[in-house]
Design a protein around this motif. Structure first.
Motif: not given
Length: 126
Positions: A105-126
């Motif tokens: 009956n499982t059609l959908c399984k969510p996966r939530f990863g850890p939050p982005k680190s500040y450095q990773r978020a900063l790199a994606k913003e630039k």
């Protein structure tokens, strides 16, 4: 403390402190925007996960048929009931299974990863 002016003098000082300046996202530096985004993401993470579970995962995993699932989301089921060859498609078909050990009956399984680190978020913003 007999005179009201003396009694409330300390409270009057509090009113004289200027209000904290709100940060304007349009005029903020990249680093400030990343800080704001990470803080907002942290603040809303539980609400977001609950929303994913209640509005996507649970309806998909509890639907008894494709028609039932389409009805939940207000979608016309006629395009989803048959495959491209005209064969009837069943929601609990093994085609949709995740693999060994997974409840049928499982059609959908969510996966939530850890939050982005500040450095990773900063790199994606630039």
């Amino acid at each position: 403390f007999r005179d009201n002016g003396h009694r409330y003098r300390e409270i009057d000082k509090i009113e004289e402190i200027p209000a904290a300046k709100q940060v304007d996202a349009d005029g903020a530096t990249t680093e400030d925007r990343v800080d704001m985004l990470l803080a907002t993401a942290d603040w809303r993470e539980d609400e977001f996960q609950h929303q994913i579970m209640s509005e996507i995962v649970e309806p998909m995993n509890t639907a008894s048929s494709i028609e039932d699932l389409c009805k939940t989301y207000g979608i016309d089921s006629s395009a989803y009931v048959y495959d491209k060859f005209g064969n009837s498609v069943h929601l609990k078909d093994p085609l949709f299974a995740f693999g060994a050990g997974t409840d049928k009956n499982t059609l959908c399984k969510p996966r939530f990863g850890p939050p982005k680190s500040y450095q990773r978020a900063l790199a994606k913003e630039k």
